[in-house]
Enzyme design. Sequence first.
Site, PDB file in Angstrom:
ATOM      1  CG  HIS A  19     122.535 -66.294  29.953  1.00  0.00           C
ATOM      2  ND1 HIS A  19     123.651 -66.268  30.767  1.00  0.00           N
ATOM      3  CD2 HIS A  19     122.537 -67.533  29.381  1.00  0.00           C
ATOM      4  CE1 HIS A  19     124.288 -67.429  30.690  1.00  0.00           C
ATOM      5  NE2 HIS A  19     123.640 -68.205  29.864  1.00  0.00           N
ATOM      6  CG  ASN A  67     124.397 -74.314  23.831  1.00  0.00           C
ATOM      7  OD1 ASN A  67     124.227 -73.672  22.807  1.00  0.00           O
ATOM      8  ND2 ASN A  67     123.685 -75.382  24.140  1.00  0.00           N
TER       9      ASN A  67
END
Length: 206
Positions: A19, A67
Amino acid sequence: MRLLVGLGNPGPQYADTRHNAGFWLVDALVRQQSAQFRPDAKYHGDTCRITLADRDLWLLKPMTFMNRSGQAVAALARFHRIAPTEILVIHDDLDLPTGTVRLKRGGGAGGHNGLRDLIAQLGGNDFARLRLGIGHPGDSRDVLGYVLQRTPAPERTLIETAIVDALREVPQIIAGEWAKAMQTLHSRRIESASAPASLSVNRGSG
């Protein structure tokens, strides 16, 4: 382009995960330019300013966790009056084979939480993306664990080689020569050979 954003998660526990491929690229670019990221609380991230392709350029690594990436990007973009169309976001992409690089303008989030928050915070999806393929685990239920796992060495090599090739095209992207950069990156072959040692991707949090 006036702002390049690398997406990732802060902290050493995430530094080597799939990620964080966006962080890897902007870290490599900053070292290539003999510059340095510095924490900037006002923008909720680490920032750096460089000159590339005769243009002043902001670089940003949000430290808000993936996020909430849009919080950092929106803060910097609004303060410096940078339009979404002047932003290039570098991020990992599950839908591309490992080591693939693709350029894209606009589009949806594609299940990427960082992109989803960016679209929400910027009020649209007009920003450009440089997508670094990390492959897919094959089952959507495995995605969260997959993107947050330490990247195996063979995959890391492919991604680092992709970053080296992408960095060669960044000046053209910044200068607005989008079609040339896209043609080069989209036609490149994925090799399994070791990435050039000159990349020196930072294994830490940057």
